[in-house]
Design an enzyme around this catalytic site. Structure first.
Site, PDB file in Angstrom:
ATOM      1  N   ASN A   7     -28.854  -4.908 -28.118  1.00 14.59           N
ATOM      2  CA  ASN A   7     -28.272  -4.327 -26.764  1.00 14.59           C
ATOM      3  C   ASN A   7     -26.692  -4.112 -26.866  1.00 14.59           C
ATOM      4  O   ASN A   7     -25.958  -5.073 -26.762  1.00 14.59           O
ATOM      5  CB  ASN A   7     -28.602  -5.279 -25.956  1.00 14.59           C
ATOM      6  CG  ASN A   7     -28.311  -4.340 -24.478  1.00 14.59           C
ATOM      7  OD1 ASN A   7     -27.811  -3.491 -24.322  1.00 14.59           O
ATOM      8  ND2 ASN A   7     -28.762  -5.082 -23.189  1.00 14.59           N
ATOM      9  N   ARG A  94     -31.745  -1.404 -27.640  1.00 14.70           N
ATOM     10  CA  ARG A  94     -31.974  -0.784 -26.117  1.00 14.70           C
ATOM     11  C   ARG A  94     -30.778   0.542 -25.917  1.00 14.70           C
ATOM     12  O   ARG A  94     -29.818   0.401 -26.616  1.00 14.70           O
ATOM     13  CB  ARG A  94     -31.328  -2.099 -25.256  1.00 14.70           C
ATOM     14  CG  ARG A  94     -31.315  -1.480 -23.991  1.00 14.70           C
ATOM     15  CD  ARG A  94     -31.110  -2.655 -23.052  1.00 14.70           C
ATOM     16  NE  ARG A  94     -30.875  -2.202 -21.475  1.00 14.70           N
ATOM     17  CZ  ARG A  94     -29.884  -2.142 -20.792  1.00 14.70           C
ATOM     18  NH1 ARG A  94     -28.885  -2.984 -21.043  1.00 14.70           N
ATOM     19  NH2 ARG A  94     -29.902  -1.753 -19.566  1.00 14.70           N
ATOM     20  N   HIS A 183     -33.424   0.158 -16.141  1.00 18.51           N
ATOM     21  CA  HIS A 183     -33.893  -1.068 -15.956  1.00 18.51           C
ATOM     22  C   HIS A 183     -35.333  -0.742 -16.421  1.00 18.51           C
ATOM     23  O   HIS A 183     -36.169  -1.836 -15.967  1.00 18.51           O
ATOM     24  CB  HIS A 183     -33.977  -1.779 -14.711  1.00 18.51           C
ATOM     25  CG  HIS A 183     -32.486  -2.364 -14.243  1.00 18.51           C
ATOM     26  ND1 HIS A 183     -31.997  -2.074 -12.893  1.00 18.51           N
ATOM     27  CD2 HIS A 183     -31.394  -2.726 -15.072  1.00 18.51           C
ATOM     28  CE1 HIS A 183     -30.788  -2.726 -13.140  1.00 18.51           C
ATOM     29  NE2 HIS A 183     -30.560  -3.092 -14.192  1.00 18.51           N
ATOM     30  N   ARG A 242     -21.446  -2.441  -7.346  1.00 15.53           N
ATOM     31  CA  ARG A 242     -21.767  -1.356  -7.241  1.00 15.53           C
ATOM     32  C   ARG A 242     -22.138  -0.854  -5.635  1.00 15.53           C
ATOM     33  O   ARG A 242     -22.941  -1.644  -5.362  1.00 15.53           O
ATOM     34  CB  ARG A 242     -22.693  -0.774  -8.143  1.00 15.53           C
ATOM     35  CG  ARG A 242     -22.416  -0.375  -9.433  1.00 15.53           C
ATOM     36  CD  ARG A 242     -23.412  -0.156 -10.470  1.00 15.53           C
ATOM     37  NE  ARG A 242     -23.626  -1.202 -11.394  1.00 15.53           N
ATOM     38  CZ  ARG A 242     -24.594  -1.106 -12.460  1.00 15.53           C
ATOM     39  NH1 ARG A 242     -25.548  -0.323 -12.253  1.00 15.53           N
ATOM     40  NH2 ARG A 242     -24.648  -2.312 -13.085  1.00 15.53           N
ATOM     41  N   GLU A 385     -35.977  -8.529 -21.302  1.00  8.21           N
ATOM     42  CA  GLU A 385     -36.030  -7.161 -21.974  1.00  8.21           C
ATOM     43  C   GLU A 385     -35.930  -7.343 -23.441  1.00  8.21           C
ATOM     44  O   GLU A 385     -36.547  -6.390 -24.221  1.00  8.21           O
ATOM     45  CB  GLU A 385     -34.771  -6.429 -21.550  1.00  8.21           C
ATOM     46  CG  GLU A 385     -34.739  -6.239 -19.923  1.00  8.21           C
ATOM     47  CD  GLU A 385     -33.598  -6.197 -19.333  1.00  8.21           C
ATOM     48  OE1 GLU A 385     -32.703  -7.044 -19.213  1.00  8.21           O
ATOM     49  OE2 GLU A 385     -33.244  -4.945 -18.999  1.00  8.21           O
TER      50      GLU A 385
END
Ligand code: ADP
Length: 404
Positions: A7, A94, A183, A242, A385
């Site tokens: 990743n 990823r 996601h 965020r 993940e």
């Protein structure tokens, strides 16, 4: 024979190594602050009998140097988990943004790389780092099959009524402005785990991924029908730093009345908003402590954070026209009982009743927190993940080219 999952971000590389036919990783690691003086490498070995954690404080010049460090650690004689880089038969990458053209796990070809590059304007913080990781992996592991797994792919089943914005058509046709959602690897993984747990492939689920980034997905029979992030990972829920959904006029006001530039607005909404702005920290462990101390800012921050999640649950229960389970996952979703309690409070309309003892228990792994009289299951499913990417690699190299 091993699968290496990478990743690769703008300034970091996370990795995990799996035997080709096993879900148990042999090692994992994180190479941080690439390009800065204070680089750091953390490498953890899980191999039975050889467990250890190694921390190296060393500058990592660029992604190539980072990947070389990683390859070196995998084969360093005193801690080797593989014999040579050629033992890695697959590298799974990823990739955050696959746009509308890369809609399923795919072998990486020159054409695929061009498509990932063409999406730079839509994912300026992510896709360039992925390409760097891919190009270095091709050099360092030349005999391995390189595979890309996309965070947007799971959301490609979202219908047009949910993915289009009400702005002139040309912006969609010419610029690809639409909801993509993110996601997806995590939402798909936890949805599959939940369907297995419930023994119900046709389950109607709302998956709630609460990490630094936060998003939700409505999943019917394993297919995503709506999701809370949009063109970029800025929309939807309140996150660590965020803002999530905000009236676009706020941006226009700041630009026109306060002289904010595009770069300043990007920084404001991505890095200086969310829980950090509301509670003074973006780490839920701190904020939950402040909440228990009755700190008014932390209390309000939790109210705003969980109220937004509740509103999406309501919306998605309607979109699904039913609800079997809500599924909490990622750092906050898996570990923060306060968030789960506040989300599940006053949800009689959906028959959501949480069992406080189960919610505050220190149990780990997939579990059901619902009270006996709850109509809707309240699941916690730890996301993974890297494992999901390794499984995708296995599926693709086994010759099954359908999307999972
Ligand atoms: P990402 O993968 O998006 O970087 P994670 O899924 O690791 O993020 O989640 C990070 C978040 O999880 C942080 O806000 C952190 O505070 C929160 N978190 C981790 N452990 C706990 C805990 N025990 N209680 C509350 N929040 C936690």
């Amino acid at each position: 024979m091993y699968i290496l999952v990478i990743n690769s971000g703008s300034s970091s590389i996370k990795y995990q190594l799996f035997p080709k036919d096993s879900d148990q990783p042999l090692c994992s690691g994180l190479i941080e602050r690439i390009g800065q003086d204070n680089g750091q490498v953390t490498h953890e070995i899980f191999k039975a009998g050889a467990e250890q954690r190694i921390k190296l404080d060393q500058p990592v010049k660029d992604h190539e140097a980072g990947m070389q460090t990683l390859a070196g650690l995998l084969t360093r004689p005193d801690i080797a988990v593989i014999g040579s880089p050629d033992d890695i038969v697959t590298v799974g990458h990823r990739v955050v943004h696959g746009g509308e053209t890369l809609t399923a796990t795919t072998l990486i070809t020159d054409e695929v790389k061009s498509k990932i590059k063409a999406l730079y304007p839509l994912a300026p913080l992510h896709n360039p780092g992925h390409i760097k990781g891919i190009e270095v992996a091709e050099k360092l592991f030349p005999s391995a099959t390189q595979i890309a797994v996309f965070d947007t792919a799971f959301h490609q089943t979202v219908p047009e009524k949910a993915f289009r914005y009400a702005i002139p058509d040309k912006f969609y046709q010419e610029d690809g402005i639409r909801v993509y959602g993110f996601h997806g690897i995590s939402h798909q993984y936890v949805a599959n785990e939940a369907m297995t747990w419930l023994d119900k492939p046709e389950a109607k689920l709302i998956t709630i991924h609460l990490g630094n980034g936060c998003s939700m997905a409505a999943v019917n029979t394993g297919r995503c029908i709506d999701t809370s992030m949009g063109l970029t990972p800025l929309d939807g829920l309140v996150m660590g730093t965020r803002s999530g959904t905000i009236d676009p006029s706020v941006l226009l006001y700041l630009q026109q009345q306060k002289g904010y530039s595009a770069a300043q607005l990007t920084e404001l909404l991505n890095k200086q908003s969310g829980m950090l702005a509301l509670a003074g920290s973006n780490d839920m462990r701190d904020i939950s402590k402040f909440y228990q101390e009755n700190d008014p800012a932390a209390m309000l921050a939790y109210e705003i954070y969980t109220y937004r999640i509740k509103k999406f649950i309501g919306a998605y229960a309607v979109a699904l026209n039913g609800l079997d389970a809500i599924v909490f996952t990622a750092g906050v979703g898996e570990n923060d009982p306060l968030t789960r309690e506040l989300v599940c409070r006053d949800m009689d309309i959906l028959g959501i009743y949480i069992d406080s003892a189960k919610n505050s228990s220190k149990e780990r792994g997939t579990r059901d927190l619902s009270a006996d009289d709850s109509r809707t299951h309240i699941l916690v499913v730890p996301t993974n993940e890297e494992l999901a990417i390794a499984r995708e690699c296995r599926r693709l190299t086994a010759g099954d080219h359908r999307s999972a």
